[in-house]
Design a protein around this motif. Structure first.
Motif, short mmCIF file in Angstrom:
data_model
loop_
_atom_site.label_atom_id
_atom_site.label_comp_id
_atom_site.label_asym_id
_atom_site.label_seq_id
_atom_site.Cartn_x
_atom_site.Cartn_y
_atom_site.Cartn_z
N GLY A 65 40.38 44.87 39.25
CA GLY A 65 41.30 46.01 39.34
C GLY A 65 42.76 45.60 39.44
O GLY A 65 43.08 44.44 39.75
N THR A 66 43.64 46.56 39.19
CA THR A 66 45.07 46.28 39.19
C THR A 66 45.60 46.01 40.60
O THR A 66 46.54 45.24 40.78
N LEU A 85 36.72 28.87 49.75
CA LEU A 85 36.20 29.04 48.39
C LEU A 85 36.33 30.50 47.98
O LEU A 85 35.90 31.40 48.70
N PHE A 86 36.95 30.72 46.82
CA PHE A 86 37.07 32.08 46.29
C PHE A 86 35.99 32.31 45.23
O PHE A 86 35.76 31.44 44.39
N VAL A 87 35.36 33.46 45.29
CA VAL A 87 34.33 33.81 44.29
C VAL A 87 34.53 35.27 43.87
O VAL A 87 35.06 36.07 44.64
N PRO A 88 34.09 35.62 42.65
CA PRO A 88 34.14 37.04 42.29
C PRO A 88 33.00 37.76 43.02
O PRO A 88 31.92 37.18 43.18
N ALA A 89 33.24 38.98 43.49
CA ALA A 89 32.21 39.69 44.27
C ALA A 89 30.99 40.04 43.43
O ALA A 89 29.85 39.90 43.86
N ARG A 90 31.25 40.53 42.21
CA ARG A 90 30.14 40.92 41.33
C ARG A 90 30.45 40.51 39.90
O ARG A 90 31.58 40.16 39.58
N GLY A 91 29.45 40.57 39.04
CA GLY A 91 29.63 40.28 37.63
C GLY A 91 30.45 41.36 36.96
O GLY A 91 30.91 42.29 37.61
N GLY A 92 30.64 41.23 35.66
CA GLY A 92 31.50 42.15 34.91
C GLY A 92 31.09 43.61 35.03
O GLY A 92 29.92 43.94 35.15
N LEU A 93 32.10 44.49 35.03
CA LEU A 93 31.86 45.93 35.16
C LEU A 93 32.42 46.68 33.95
O LEU A 93 32.54 47.89 33.97
N THR A 98 42.17 41.17 32.12
CA THR A 98 43.16 41.10 33.22
C THR A 98 42.66 41.77 34.50
O THR A 98 43.11 41.44 35.59
N ASN A 99 41.77 42.74 34.34
CA ASN A 99 41.26 43.46 35.51
C ASN A 99 39.93 42.94 36.03
O ASN A 99 39.35 43.51 36.94
N GLN A 100 39.43 41.87 35.40
CA GLN A 100 38.13 41.35 35.81
C GLN A 100 38.20 40.52 37.10
O GLN A 100 39.16 39.80 37.33
N ALA A 101 37.13 40.62 37.87
CA ALA A 101 37.04 39.87 39.13
C ALA A 101 37.18 38.36 38.91
O ALA A 101 37.86 37.69 39.69
N ASN A 102 36.57 37.84 37.85
CA ASN A 102 36.67 36.40 37.56
C ASN A 102 38.13 35.95 37.41
O ASN A 102 38.56 34.96 37.98
N THR A 103 38.89 36.70 36.62
CA THR A 103 40.29 36.39 36.35
C THR A 103 41.10 36.40 37.65
O THR A 103 41.89 35.49 37.92
N ILE A 104 40.89 37.44 38.44
CA ILE A 104 41.64 37.62 39.68
C ILE A 104 41.27 36.56 40.71
O ILE A 104 42.12 36.02 41.42
N CYS A 105 39.99 36.23 40.75
CA CYS A 105 39.50 35.19 41.66
C CYS A 105 40.16 33.85 41.36
O CYS A 105 40.66 33.17 42.27
N ALA A 106 40.20 33.47 40.07
CA ALA A 106 40.80 32.19 39.68
C ALA A 106 42.29 32.17 40.01
O ALA A 106 42.82 31.19 40.55
N ARG A 107 42.97 33.28 39.70
CA ARG A 107 44.41 33.39 39.96
C ARG A 107 44.72 33.28 41.46
O ARG A 107 45.64 32.58 41.87
N MET A 108 43.94 33.99 42.25
CA MET A 108 44.16 34.00 43.70
C MET A 108 43.95 32.60 44.28
O MET A 108 44.74 32.13 45.10
N ALA A 109 42.89 31.94 43.84
CA ALA A 109 42.58 30.60 44.35
C ALA A 109 43.67 29.61 43.96
O ALA A 109 44.07 28.78 44.77
N GLU A 110 44.17 29.71 42.71
CA GLU A 110 45.23 28.82 42.28
C GLU A 110 46.48 29.00 43.12
O GLU A 110 47.09 28.04 43.56
N LYS A 111 46.84 30.26 43.36
CA LYS A 111 48.03 30.56 44.16
C LYS A 111 47.86 30.11 45.60
O LYS A 111 48.82 29.72 46.26
N ALA A 112 46.64 30.21 46.11
CA ALA A 112 46.37 29.82 47.50
C ALA A 112 46.21 28.31 47.64
O ALA A 112 46.24 27.77 48.73
N MET A 113 46.02 27.64 46.49
CA MET A 113 45.65 26.22 46.43
C MET A 113 44.32 25.99 47.14
O MET A 113 44.14 25.01 47.85
N GLY A 114 43.41 26.91 46.88
CA GLY A 114 42.04 26.79 47.39
C GLY A 114 41.12 26.48 46.22
O GLY A 114 41.59 26.11 45.14
#
Ligand code: G3H
Length: 255
Positions: A65-66, A85-93, A98-114
């Motif tokens: 989501g946005t 460890l960051f993971v997406p909560a569920r598979g694709g919906l 850009t709104n997918q959990a996978n994309t957001i999970c990777a971005r968040m982890a990179e920014k957090a350096m996790g």
């Protein structure tokens, strides 16, 4: 916090706590329906709440989501994320990339350096494919990590808006409308009483699992989402709500 008191945000928080069964609530100034930057303010508030709840080797599950994309953008590195460890909560919906959990999970982890792990499963699965895919060792491993999440961060959407954005097939669309769904979260659709009226079939965290997660943070704002937030909170068990003034003012209105 003097400024937030003067702005009346603290008062809105007190009123929401009285009215809805939330563990905690943070209201940021503005209405994200009107001003897009308000999502980033919710993101900022969410990031500091996450840091506050970290124990060390947490598993943080995030949805798409946005709003969650804005949380990811506001993430900052911290030594506390070294073993997170960051993971997406569920598979694709059915969302765009850009709104997918996978994309957001990777971005968040990179920014957090996790660290992060992703779920590589197609969005629309038949019952048989679903069964065989969850038996795949690599998928199973990630699913087990997801099921042991200690923190879940998710958005809440207006049911119709979400169903349309995800190009929901006509039969499902009909079911969502006929059952008067008002809210969506994790791919589950809820009516105004908080009952599940439809669910998107995908792997990952299920609503039953969410109830056992020690820290659940819902991030959703904008006056247009007030009904959805209210419905979702009715069935949620002790979640932390991060919202904006636009939604908060509607939430505390006597109806
Ligand atoms: O999963 C998506 C949420 O339910 C809402 O999405 O943050 O783009 O409004 P949004």
């Amino acid at each position: 916090d003097m400024m937030r008191e003067v702005l009346g945000l603290k008062e809105l928080e007190r009123k929401i706590k009285k009215k809805l069964p939330v563990e905690d609530v943070i209201v940021v100034a503005g209405d994200s329906d009107q001003s897009p930057w308000v999502k980033r303010e919710m993101g900022r508030a969410c990031v500091s709440r996450i840091k506050h709840s970290l124990k060390g080797n947490d598993i943080v599950a995030v949805t798409g989501g946005t709003t969650l994309a804005a949380v990811a953008e506001m993430m900052t590195p911290d030594l506390k994320y070294r073993d997170v460890l960051f993971v997406p909560a569920r598979g694709g919906l059915g969302e765009d990339v850009t709104n997918q959990a996978n994309t957001i999970c990777a971005r968040m982890a990179e920014k957090a350096m996790g660290h992060y792990r992703l779920l590589h499963v197609p969005d629309q699965l038949s019952a048989e494919t679903y069964q065989s895919i969850i038996e795949e060792p690599a998928i199973r491993e990630v699913l087990e990590l997801i099921k042991s999440s200690t923190i879940v961060i998710h958005g809440i959407g207006d049911a119709k808006t979400m169903a349309e954005r995800r190009k929901t097939p006509p039969e499902e669309m009909k079911k969502i409308e006929q059952n008067e769904a008002v809210a969506e979260a994790f791919g589950y659709y809820f009516n105004q009483h908080g009952d599940v009226v439809h669910k998107v079939n995908t792997v990952g965290i299920q609503l039953e699992d969410v109830r056992h997660v020690p820290c659940v943070i819902a991030v959703a704002g904008g006056a247009s989402k007030a009904k959805a937030i209210q419905a979702y909170i009715k069935q949620a068990n002790q979640c932390i709500l991060i919202t904006d003034e636009g939604a908060a003012k509607q939430l505390v209105r006597d109806d």
